[in-house]
Design a protein around this motif. Structure first.
Motif, mmCIF file in Angstrom:
data_model
loop_
_atom_site.group_PDB
_atom_site.id
_atom_site.type_symbol
_atom_site.label_atom_id
_atom_site.label_comp_id
_atom_site.label_asym_id
_atom_site.label_seq_id
_atom_site.Cartn_x
_atom_site.Cartn_y
_atom_site.Cartn_z
ATOM 1 N N GLN A 228 0.826 -1.199 0.000
ATOM 2 C CA GLN A 228 0.000 0.000 0.000
ATOM 3 C C GLN A 228 0.864 1.254 0.000
ATOM 4 O O GLN A 228 1.958 1.279 0.558
ATOM 5 C CB GLN A 228 -0.951 0.028 1.205
ATOM 6 C CG GLN A 228 -0.290 0.093 2.564
ATOM 7 C CD GLN A 228 -0.176 -1.271 3.203
ATOM 8 O OE1 GLN A 228 0.291 -2.227 2.593
ATOM 9 N NE2 GLN A 228 -0.604 -1.361 4.461
ATOM 10 N N ALA A 229 0.364 2.297 -0.641
ATOM 11 C CA ALA A 229 1.094 3.558 -0.705
ATOM 12 C C ALA A 229 1.038 4.268 0.640
ATOM 13 O O ALA A 229 0.028 4.210 1.350
ATOM 14 C CB ALA A 229 0.501 4.450 -1.790
ATOM 15 N N SER A 373 -4.932 5.669 9.195
ATOM 16 C CA SER A 373 -6.296 5.234 8.861
ATOM 17 C C SER A 373 -7.244 6.401 8.640
ATOM 18 O O SER A 373 -8.309 6.221 8.030
ATOM 19 C CB SER A 373 -6.846 4.341 9.984
ATOM 20 O OG SER A 373 -6.064 3.176 10.129
ATOM 21 N N ASP A 376 -8.497 6.873 5.169
ATOM 22 C CA ASP A 376 -9.434 5.892 4.608
ATOM 23 C C ASP A 376 -10.868 6.215 4.949
ATOM 24 O O ASP A 376 -11.791 5.607 4.428
ATOM 25 C CB ASP A 376 -9.111 4.487 5.135
ATOM 26 C CG ASP A 376 -7.725 4.030 4.727
ATOM 27 O OD1 ASP A 376 -7.274 4.453 3.639
ATOM 28 O OD2 ASP A 376 -7.096 3.281 5.489
#
Length: 381
Positions: A228-229, A373, A376
């Motif tokens: 993941q970036a 997070s 997201d």
């Protein structure tokens, strides 16, 4: 010293990727708790943004009080700096901490209005922040330029030499058992399933119980670390040093264009430019022009100052301007401490305190406001 010259052990309690102020601060905090970290730096310690910083410790000017966690981290770091600087100096290297306040000045009515609006909340913090009229400022700094209308003095803030701070952290942590290797580039992580178990360098691998990614803008290189970036972007900044015998402000002085910061050796650090998305350390004529104009705008007497030199560094930016710290979802044995942008030195003591605590106890809750997070989360309707 060269990593290739002393590469003997390939095991560590903790590996910290990156030898800037954040990585070295975390290593120092861990060493104080008996955890011996190994810090791996691709270049020289403090050779990036940490060494090119203005060194200003001014959370009241650079952190948004609306973001309570980030602002609180700034105030916590401000409280920690005097004791930290004393500890480091006693260990052998003085980080040149100056606890003399910060003065921000206004030359237009609009700037006066902005400073006085901010003073309403700054004055409630109990830090002694106060308005000064132009004559009062001239008593402190008689060389401030014509057109001065007033300003705000924040006596609890100050500045530090970024390179000296990094050097002091390396020295003190080494004395406590930490290991620091320069010119040792980490090129990837060693994983077992969803666990990060070590790192790979150009000369071998290091197995460890926990890895901290604190590699500044290199943390955001796609594919370097995990699938993941990591949303870290480069932000280039440049600063210059001037010298004028007999001229040295009593504290950092800030206009709405930049800072003039007195240095312990009698020079004047002028900062800083900002170039988002630029990943190089070239010194440019345009930046020098801007910074010289900033210095002379604040202090016309600097028109005949000697030019000592210039330095550039690349800061690690984040999408919302707030540091990214804590675990990486879906992975064990790894955490991130990055994205501090232009406030890395300013936030380093508090950030290291939080990051080291997470390594020690694994509790992510104190770092929740800084979690990766948050990017997201769905946008609010």
């Amino acid at each position: 010293m060269s990593g290739a010259a002393i590469l003997t052990s390939k095991n560590a309690d903790v590996v910290i990727v990156g030898g800037g102020v954040i990585g070295c601060s975390i290593a120092y905090q861990l060493a104080k708790q008996g955890i011996m970290a190994t810090v791996l730096e691709r270049g020289r310690f403090g050779s990036g943004a940490s060494g090119a910083t203005a060194g200003v410790i001014g959370p009241l000017w650079h952190l948004d009080p609306a973001h309570k966690a980030a602002f609180g981290l700034g105030i916590r770091s401000l409280d920690l700096f005097p004791r930290l600087a004393s500890e480091l100096a006693e260990a052998g290297v003085d980080p040149e901490f100056q606890h003399r306040g910060i003065l921000k000045v206004a030359f237009t009515p609009a700037q006066v209005d902005e400073l006085k609006q901010n003073l309403t909340w700054q004055g409630e913090l109990g830090l002694g922040v106060r308005w000064l009229d132009a004559p009062e400022i001239r008593e402190l700094e008689p060389e401030v330029g014509d057109g001065l209308l007033g300003g705000v003095f924040s006596p609890r803030e100050g500045c530090i030499n970024g390179q000296r701070l990094v050097d002091a952290l390396v020295h003190a942590a080494t004395g406590l058992g930490a290991v620091f290797l320069e010119e040792t580039e980490v090129i990837g992580l060693e994983t077992s399933g969803q666990n990060v178990v070590g790192v790979r360098t150009l000369t071998g691998s290091y197995q460890c119980g926990h890895t901290v990614l604190a590699a500044g803008p290199w943390t955001g290189i796609p594919g370097r670390w995990l699938p993941q970036a990591l949303p870290i972007t480069p932000v280039k900044g440049q600063r210059i040093l001037l010298r004028k015998p007999g001229f040295l402000p009593k504290c950092p002085v800030r206009s709405f264009e930049g800072y003039v910061v007195p240095q312990a050796d009698g020079s004047l650090l002028v900062a800083a430019t900002r170039e988002e998305g630029v990943f190089d350390v070239r010194i440019t004529a345009d930046a020098i022009r801007q910074l010289v104009a900033t210095a002379i705008g604040l202090f016309p007497a600097l028109e005949d100052a000697s030019f000592v030199g210039a330095r550039a560094g690349v800061r690690p930016g984040s999408p919302d301007g707030i540091p990214i710290m804590g675990p990486l979802p879906g992975w064990d044995g790894v955490s991130i401490a990055c994205g501090h942008d232009h406030v890395g030195v300013m936030l380093s003591p508090g950030s290291a305190e939080l990051a080291a605590r997470y390594v020690l106890d694994g509790d992510p809750r104190p770092l929740e406001a800084f979690s990766i997070s948050r990017f997201d989360a769905p946008a609010s309707q």
